[in-house]
Design an enzyme around this catalytic site. Structure first.
Site, mmCIF file in Angstrom:
data_model
loop_
_atom_site.group_PDB
_atom_site.id
_atom_site.type_symbol
_atom_site.label_atom_id
_atom_site.label_comp_id
_atom_site.label_asym_id
_atom_site.label_seq_id
_atom_site.Cartn_x
_atom_site.Cartn_y
_atom_site.Cartn_z
ATOM 1 C CB SER A 1 15.798 33.148 79.592
ATOM 2 O OG SER A 1 15.483 33.436 80.975
ATOM 3 C CG ASN B 1 6.277 28.284 86.277
ATOM 4 O OD1 ASN B 1 7.421 28.568 85.959
ATOM 5 N ND2 ASN B 1 5.861 27.180 86.814
ATOM 6 C CB THR C 1 -4.509 34.693 35.225
ATOM 7 O OG1 THR C 1 -4.568 34.543 33.967
ATOM 8 C CG2 THR C 1 -5.615 35.670 35.730
ATOM 9 C CG HIS C 2 -2.290 30.989 34.592
ATOM 10 N ND1 HIS C 2 -2.178 29.760 35.207
ATOM 11 C CD2 HIS C 2 -3.465 31.180 34.293
ATOM 12 C CE1 HIS C 2 -3.403 29.336 35.383
ATOM 13 N NE2 HIS C 2 -4.106 30.241 34.922
ATOM 14 C CB SER D 1 26.481 44.919 41.202
ATOM 15 O OG SER D 1 27.632 44.182 40.717
ATOM 16 C CE LYS E 1 23.199 43.014 38.304
ATOM 17 N NZ LYS E 1 21.879 42.403 38.236
ATOM 18 C CG ASN F 1 21.163 44.587 42.107
ATOM 19 O OD1 ASN F 1 20.753 44.502 40.999
ATOM 20 N ND2 ASN F 1 22.366 44.107 42.357
ATOM 21 C CD GLU G 1 16.828 40.449 44.681
ATOM 22 O OE1 GLU G 1 16.803 40.562 43.610
ATOM 23 O OE2 GLU G 1 17.771 40.633 45.638
ATOM 24 C CE1 TYR H 1 7.471 28.133 81.715
ATOM 25 C CE2 TYR H 1 8.877 26.639 83.291
ATOM 26 C CZ TYR H 1 8.756 27.581 82.138
ATOM 27 O OH TYR H 1 10.012 27.970 81.828
ATOM 28 C CD GLN I 1 14.649 29.952 79.355
ATOM 29 O OE1 GLN I 1 14.079 30.187 80.578
ATOM 30 N NE2 GLN I 1 15.762 29.551 79.431
ATOM 31 C CE LYS J 1 10.410 34.456 78.038
ATOM 32 N NZ LYS J 1 10.076 32.922 78.155
HETATM 33 N N1 ARG Z 1 12.788 32.113 82.127
HETATM 34 C C1 ARG Z 1 11.394 31.280 82.322
HETATM 35 C C2 ARG Z 1 10.711 31.089 80.877
HETATM 36 O O1 ARG Z 1 10.988 31.934 80.185
HETATM 37 C C3 ARG Z 1 10.714 31.782 83.373
HETATM 38 C C4 ARG Z 1 10.124 30.669 84.150
HETATM 39 C C5 ARG Z 1 10.904 29.958 84.916
HETATM 40 N N2 ARG Z 1 9.941 28.934 85.598
HETATM 41 C C6 ARG Z 1 10.693 27.808 86.101
HETATM 42 N N3 ARG Z 1 9.914 27.333 86.795
HETATM 43 N N4 ARG Z 1 11.915 27.659 86.080
HETATM 44 O O2 ARG Z 1 9.908 30.519 80.969
#
Ligand code: ARG
Length: 460
Positions: A23, A110, A155-156, A277, A283, A285, A290, A317, A322, A325
């Site tokens: 990660s 964890n 409205t509408h 454009s 144009k 834009n 958007e 956990y 993971q 993120k």
């Molecule tokens: N990279 C892991 C996460 O984002 C960290 C925790 C990892 N824990 C484990 N038991 N492998 O959740």
């Protein structure tokens, strides 16, 4: 590749597995929170006598040096390590020797990652709140400037009754104010510290969890270690808040696109916030508006990702978590960009009060007021409504506004009309007579602006 485990393994991790599992490419942005959390953990371990004063001192100094070097750009976070936690521990051990290996005493990745994410989101809530406050300042300036800029209210998407541009923008002030309120609520609820929950079942070391919670600015240490390592409710709550922010930005973008269209011409976007454009030379834009509208879908998607990731996770956990993120970071980055750009776009946009007013005059936005006038002359509202309907029909046939009809023509349809009707149904009078709280009339609008100003002062 370098990893924190391996003792019980005979074989090497498959390369694809390593890459799939790692990660670091996205959790490296947690480096500051990771080091901050580790410093609190080690400070507490030293205070509790779990680590010697010497080890504690050298770990703290080592962590500080790592933080400094990353921020100075002299230490690169490389993908040689599985995650940011392994990276920091490995560099620490390289720098200070064996003491570095004591950092992880009484801790698991964890509870570590649970802490890092909470710290990160807490910082983000503070930053996004600042961005929203800046946006609110811009919106408030527009409200002050356009307290008597008349425009049709819709409205509408059909012209309905006259309002002012101040009143219209005031609606967005309320939306973004609620967004700040939601972020504040989310921050309150997340502000419980998971550090010290271990892998899932706490730890046998005499940790002082309330102390680390206090060092890290949390209100309290969490109450259940299994929940602590697997709770991402606050992230889902946060992404819901971000989704609502995006929904508000998207609605405003949609209006800007309409107002900026050739047909409406209510506003003109600044050159700096428009694009051209490649083929059509004429144009200009509204791409930024958007894209903001489009990116709303992206943040909803991030929220859906998290809801789906979390829905089948048995305690405590599991590695699925993971996946929180990238979705969270993507939503955060998107919101940052969109709020900033909306602020710039609004601050530089030219408003055309004449075009707004002409549009309000043309669209029978005073029809309700004509009916209300007849009511003041004793006509029951339902009958008045029907008379005015006939008047509008006549005007459509003629291609004129209600006030263009002569008094005789009006009286042909309803004899209760008097000369003072023209004054009563002017655009200004229609807005001015709307004096209930929250209405566009000058007095309530000024109250709304004053209150908004007071609200913004609470941030300074
Ligand atoms: N990279 C892991 C996460 O984002 C960290 C925790 C990892 N824990 C484990 N038991 N492998 O959740």
């Amino acid at each position: 590749m370098a990893q924190l485990w391996g003792g019980r393994f005979k074989g090497e991790t498959d390369d694809l597995v390593y890459a799939f599992n790692a990660s670091i490419n996205f959790d490296k942005r947690l480096y500051r929170q990771d080091i901050e959390g580790s410093k609190a953990h080690v400070t507490m371990l030293g205070r509790q006598g779990v680590l010697s004063a010497e080890d504690t001192g050298s770990i703290l100094a080592g962590l500080d040096s790592i933080l400094n070097d990353i921020e100075a750009g002299s230490l690169e976070i490389t993908s040689e390590y599985e995650d940011i936690h392994s990276f920091v521990e490995a560099v620490l051990t390289e720098r200070i020797g064996d003491a570095g290996k004591r950092l992880h005493t009484g801790r698991s990745r964890n509870d570590q990652v649970a802490l890092d994410m909470k710290l990160y989101i807490r910082d983000e809530i503070d930053q996004i709140t600042v961005l929203l406050r800046e946006l609110l300042e811009t919106v408030l300036n527009m409200m002050k400037e356009h307290i008597d800029t008349y425009m049709p209210g819709f409205t509408h998407l059909q012209k309905a009754q006259p309002v002012t541009f101040a009143h219209h923008m005031g609606a967005y002030f309320e939306m973004f104010r609620r967004d700040i309120g939601r972020l504040t609520d989310c921050r309150k609820r997340l502000n419980e510290c998971p550090l010290g929950s271990g892998a899932l079942a706490g730890t046998t070391y005499p940790l002082d969890r309330e102390y680390t919670a206090e060092l890290l600015g949390f209100d309290i240490a969490t109450r259940n270690s299994m929940d602590s390592v697997s709770d991402r409710d606050y992230l889902i709550e946060f992404l819901s808040d971000l989704s609502l922010i995006m929904m508000h930005l998207s609605r405003l973008s949609e209006e800007i696109i309409i107002w900026n269209s050739n047909e409406y011409g209510f506003v003109e976007l600044d050159d700096a916030y428009s694009t051209g454009s490649s083929i059509m030379p004429q144009k200009k834009n509204p791409d930024i508006a958007e894209l903001t509208r489009g990116k709303c879908g992206r943040v909803y998607g991030d929220l859906m990702t998290l809801l789906t990731v979390m829905k089948g996770i048995p305690l405590a956990y599991d590695k699925d978590i993971q996946e929180d993120k990238e979705a969270a970071f993507d939503a955060i980055d998107t919101v940052h960009g969109c709020v900033r750009l909306m602020n710039g776009m609004l601050a530089t946009m030219k408003i055309d009060p004449g075009a707004m007013e002409r549009s309000a005059v043309k669209g029978f936005t005073n029809a309700t007021d004509v009916a209300d006038y007849l009511v003041t002359r004793g006509v029951p509202f339902r009958d008045a409504h029907s008379y005015v309907g006939q008047i509008v029909l006549k005007c459509i046939e003629r291609g004129c506004a209600i006030e263009d009809l002569s008094l005789d023509e009006l009286r042909e349809i309803c004899p209760e009309f008097r000369e003072d009707v023209y004054e009563a149904i002017s655009l200004q009078a229609c807005v001015e007579r709307r004096r209930t709280k929250g209405a566009p009339g000058l007095d309530p609008m000024q109250d709304e602006i004053d209150e908004a100003e007071e609200y913004l002062k609470t941030f300074k």
